[in-house]
Design a protein around this motif. Structure first.
Motif, mmCIF file in Angstrom:
data_model
loop_
_atom_site.group_PDB
_atom_site.id
_atom_site.type_symbol
_atom_site.label_atom_id
_atom_site.label_comp_id
_atom_site.label_asym_id
_atom_site.label_seq_id
_atom_site.Cartn_x
_atom_site.Cartn_y
_atom_site.Cartn_z
ATOM 1 N N PRO A 1 0.800 -1.228 0.000
ATOM 2 C CA PRO A 1 0.000 0.000 0.000
ATOM 3 C C PRO A 1 0.830 1.274 0.000
ATOM 4 C CG PRO A 1 -0.956 -1.597 1.499
ATOM 5 C CD PRO A 1 0.353 -2.170 1.053
ATOM 6 N N ALA A 2 2.048 1.215 0.508
ATOM 7 C CA ALA A 2 2.880 2.419 0.559
ATOM 8 C C ALA A 2 3.127 3.009 -0.821
ATOM 9 C CB ALA A 2 4.217 2.109 1.238
ATOM 10 N N LEU A 3 3.175 2.169 -1.855
ATOM 11 C CA LEU A 3 3.371 2.684 -3.214
ATOM 12 C C LEU A 3 2.208 3.576 -3.632
ATOM 13 C CD1 LEU A 3 4.738 -0.470 -5.069
ATOM 14 C CD2 LEU A 3 6.008 1.597 -4.436
ATOM 15 N N THR A 4 1.000 3.093 -3.385
ATOM 16 C CA THR A 4 -0.179 3.888 -3.710
ATOM 17 C C THR A 4 -0.253 5.133 -2.839
ATOM 18 O OG1 THR A 4 -1.394 1.931 -4.428
ATOM 19 C CG2 THR A 4 -2.699 3.864 -3.833
ATOM 20 N N ALA A 5 0.074 4.985 -1.556
ATOM 21 C CA ALA A 5 0.045 6.140 -0.653
ATOM 22 C C ALA A 5 1.011 7.221 -1.121
ATOM 23 C CB ALA A 5 0.390 5.702 0.767
ATOM 24 N N ASP A 6 2.216 6.845 -1.525
ATOM 25 C CA ASP A 6 3.188 7.829 -2.001
ATOM 26 C C ASP A 6 2.683 8.535 -3.254
ATOM 27 O OD1 ASP A 6 4.889 7.169 0.056
ATOM 28 O OD2 ASP A 6 6.220 5.933 -1.186
ATOM 29 N N HIS A 7 2.059 7.780 -4.140
ATOM 30 C CA HIS A 7 1.536 8.356 -5.374
ATOM 31 C C HIS A 7 0.445 9.391 -5.088
ATOM 32 C CE1 HIS A 7 -0.103 8.707 -9.384
ATOM 33 N NE2 HIS A 7 -1.275 8.356 -8.920
ATOM 34 N N VAL A 8 -0.465 9.052 -4.201
ATOM 35 C CA VAL A 8 -1.571 9.961 -3.886
ATOM 36 C C VAL A 8 -1.074 11.169 -3.093
ATOM 37 C CG1 VAL A 8 -3.744 10.177 -2.624
ATOM 38 C CG2 VAL A 8 -3.304 8.139 -4.020
ATOM 39 N N ARG A 9 -0.231 10.938 -2.107
ATOM 40 C CA ARG A 9 0.257 12.054 -1.283
ATOM 41 C C ARG A 9 1.058 13.054 -2.110
ATOM 42 N NH1 ARG A 9 1.251 8.012 3.115
ATOM 43 N NH2 ARG A 9 -0.400 8.358 4.671
ATOM 44 N N ALA A 10 1.745 12.590 -3.148
ATOM 45 C CA ALA A 10 2.499 13.507 -3.995
ATOM 46 C C ALA A 10 1.586 14.542 -4.639
ATOM 47 C CB ALA A 10 3.249 12.729 -5.076
ATOM 48 N N GLN A 11 0.339 14.163 -4.884
ATOM 49 C CA GLN A 11 -0.617 15.117 -5.434
ATOM 50 C C GLN A 11 -1.233 15.990 -4.346
ATOM 51 O OE1 GLN A 11 -3.194 13.219 -8.633
ATOM 52 N NE2 GLN A 11 -2.203 11.434 -7.737
ATOM 53 N N LEU A 12 -1.558 15.374 -3.217
ATOM 54 C CA LEU A 12 -2.218 16.122 -2.150
ATOM 55 C C LEU A 12 -1.304 17.159 -1.512
ATOM 56 C CD1 LEU A 12 -4.124 13.188 -0.439
ATOM 57 C CD2 LEU A 12 -5.101 14.988 -1.873
ATOM 58 N N THR A 13 -0.008 16.902 -1.502
ATOM 59 C CA THR A 13 0.941 17.832 -0.893
ATOM 60 C C THR A 13 1.766 18.567 -1.933
ATOM 61 O OG1 THR A 13 2.637 16.112 -0.695
ATOM 62 C CG2 THR A 13 1.114 16.385 1.149
ATOM 63 N N GLY A 14 1.391 18.459 -3.209
ATOM 64 C CA GLY A 14 2.172 19.048 -4.280
ATOM 65 C C GLY A 14 1.767 20.472 -4.586
ATOM 66 N N ASP A 15 1.786 20.799 -5.871
ATOM 67 C CA ASP A 15 1.605 22.188 -6.294
ATOM 68 C C ASP A 15 0.157 22.548 -6.596
ATOM 69 O OD1 ASP A 15 1.179 20.853 -8.655
ATOM 70 O OD2 ASP A 15 3.146 21.333 -9.485
ATOM 71 N N GLY A 16 -0.781 21.660 -6.298
ATOM 72 C CA GLY A 16 -2.187 21.982 -6.504
ATOM 73 C C GLY A 16 -2.655 21.898 -7.934
ATOM 74 N N ARG A 17 -1.921 21.182 -8.775
ATOM 75 C CA ARG A 17 -2.315 21.073 -10.175
ATOM 76 C C ARG A 17 -3.005 19.757 -10.489
ATOM 77 N NH1 ARG A 17 3.215 23.712 -12.660
ATOM 78 N NH2 ARG A 17 2.934 25.754 -11.700
ATOM 79 N N SER A 18 -3.164 18.893 -9.497
ATOM 80 C CA SER A 18 -3.851 17.624 -9.683
ATOM 81 C C SER A 18 -4.583 17.267 -8.401
ATOM 82 C CB SER A 18 -2.858 16.515 -10.042
ATOM 83 O OG SER A 18 -3.505 15.273 -10.180
ATOM 84 N N VAL A 19 -5.799 16.751 -8.540
ATOM 85 C CA VAL A 19 -6.591 16.349 -7.373
ATOM 86 C C VAL A 19 -7.027 14.899 -7.561
ATOM 87 C CG1 VAL A 19 -8.649 16.777 -5.987
ATOM 88 C CG2 VAL A 19 -7.408 18.702 -7.003
ATOM 89 N N PRO A 20 -6.595 13.982 -6.674
ATOM 90 C CA PRO A 20 -7.051 12.592 -6.736
ATOM 91 C C PRO A 20 -8.409 12.451 -6.063
ATOM 92 C CG PRO A 20 -5.450 12.835 -4.968
ATOM 93 C CD PRO A 20 -5.597 14.192 -5.604
ATOM 94 N N CYS A 21 -9.309 11.710 -6.705
ATOM 95 C CA CYS A 21 -10.692 11.604 -6.210
ATOM 96 C C CYS A 21 -11.189 10.176 -6.321
ATOM 97 C CB CYS A 21 -11.629 12.488 -7.038
ATOM 98 S SG CYS A 21 -11.294 14.249 -6.984
ATOM 99 N N LEU A 22 -12.098 9.811 -5.432
ATOM 100 C CA LEU A 22 -12.918 8.618 -5.606
ATOM 101 C C LEU A 22 -14.153 9.000 -6.405
ATOM 102 C CD1 LEU A 22 -12.912 6.881 -2.105
ATOM 103 C CD2 LEU A 22 -11.614 6.212 -4.141
ATOM 104 N N GLY A 23 -14.558 8.121 -7.309
ATOM 105 C CA GLY A 23 -15.836 8.262 -7.973
ATOM 106 C C GLY A 23 -16.862 7.445 -7.214
ATOM 107 N N VAL A 24 -17.862 8.106 -6.662
ATOM 108 C CA VAL A 24 -18.868 7.442 -5.828
ATOM 109 C C VAL A 24 -20.182 7.407 -6.599
ATOM 110 C CG1 VAL A 24 -20.109 7.496 -3.634
ATOM 111 C CG2 VAL A 24 -17.703 8.230 -3.733
ATOM 112 N N LEU A 25 -20.638 6.198 -6.922
ATOM 113 C CA LEU A 25 -21.858 6.010 -7.710
ATOM 114 C C LEU A 25 -22.932 5.403 -6.828
ATOM 115 C CD1 LEU A 25 -23.241 6.098 -10.519
ATOM 116 C CD2 LEU A 25 -22.367 3.771 -10.882
ATOM 117 N N ASP A 26 -24.035 6.129 -6.690
ATOM 118 C CA ASP A 26 -25.166 5.660 -5.881
ATOM 119 C C ASP A 26 -24.706 5.253 -4.471
ATOM 120 O OD1 ASP A 26 -27.870 5.279 -5.562
ATOM 121 O OD2 ASP A 26 -27.853 3.214 -6.322
ATOM 122 N N GLY A 27 -23.771 6.054 -3.936
ATOM 123 C CA GLY A 27 -23.313 5.849 -2.564
ATOM 124 C C GLY A 27 -22.140 4.903 -2.411
ATOM 125 N N THR A 28 -21.657 4.276 -3.499
ATOM 126 C CA THR A 28 -20.592 3.291 -3.419
ATOM 127 C C THR A 28 -19.345 3.772 -4.148
ATOM 128 O OG1 THR A 28 -22.191 1.472 -3.329
ATOM 129 C CG2 THR A 28 -19.936 0.912 -3.957
#
Length: 223
Positions: A86-113
């Motif tokens: 999981p650390a690989l995925t965590a590093d990938h996502v955190r690089a966007q969340l703590t980066g320069d604000g040019r990318s936002v990672p999101c979950l797509g939630v369909l009908d609550g899921t």
């Protein structure tokens, strides 16, 4: 359908795919307007024939187990190259969340899921801009559909159209939405075409040959 990020070099591992780092563009200069998670959280929900859909910005502590499980699905790993601990995925996502604000990672939630993962990014300020004639405020999409049961039945095309519409509705400065799926990923390319994107060109990107897909604001009501 899996539509993976274009530039493998700035991602942790992934054949050196780049992340969302600033690039110097020869064709235009502009402020690096942030794409904030808070802004995207206010976009939805959107009504679809499959139920209400919304983009929910990722929170690593909450969402990592789900994302890591998806990334270790062989159908996803073939293109995203984030299988492993999981650390690989965590590093990938955190690089966007703590980066320069040019990318936002999101979950797509369909009908609550939660059922898909999206990256909404400034394509004109991304390394991708070196490989096509970008326009100011072009918005890029990366997407994966998490569960096998949700693939291959038209849901990808439905959600691609929905998210492209959300971008165009909520980012009025963006002239178009772009994506660059791997040419080998025929289901992904087909899904983009069925969602109203047009095939613009082939592009040699680090680690892959891609299909540049574009959905123009000016043609939105015609497609």
């Amino acid at each position: 359908m899996q539509g993976q990020p274009a530039h493998p070099a700035a991602r942790p591992r992934r054949t050196r795919r780049p992340g969302r780092h600033p690039v110097r563009l020869r064709h235009h200069r502009q402020p690096a307007a942030r794409m904030s998670p808070g802004h995207i959280a206010d976009w939805g929900p959107a009504r679809t024939p499959a139920g209400p859909f919304r983009l929910v910005p990722v929170q690593v502590e909450r969402d990592l187990p789900l994302l890591a499980r998806w990334m270790n699905d062989p159908a996803v790993a073939a293109f995203w190259e984030l299988s492993g601990p999981p650390a690989l995925t965590a590093d990938h996502v955190r690089a966007q969340l703590t980066g320069d604000g040019r990318s936002v990672p999101c979950l797509g939630v369909l009908d609550g899921t939660p059922m898909s993962y999206w990256e909404i990014y400034r394509a004109d300020l991304d390394p991708l801009a070196r490989h096509y004639p970008s326009r100011p405020h072009d918005t890029g999409l990366h997407v994966l559909i998490g569960a096998a049961r949700d693939r291959g039945r038209g849901l990808g095309s439905l959600l691609l159209r929905t998210v492209a519409d959300l971008v165009l509705d909520n980012r009025p400065a963006s002239p178009r939405v772009v994506a660059e799926p791997d040419l080998r990923n025929t289901p992904s390319v087909t899904a983009f075409l069925n969602a109203g994107f047009r095939f613009s060109a082939e592009a040699d990107l680090p680690g892959k040959r891609a299909a540049l897909m574009i959905r123009d604001r000016s043609l939105r009501r015609l497609l």
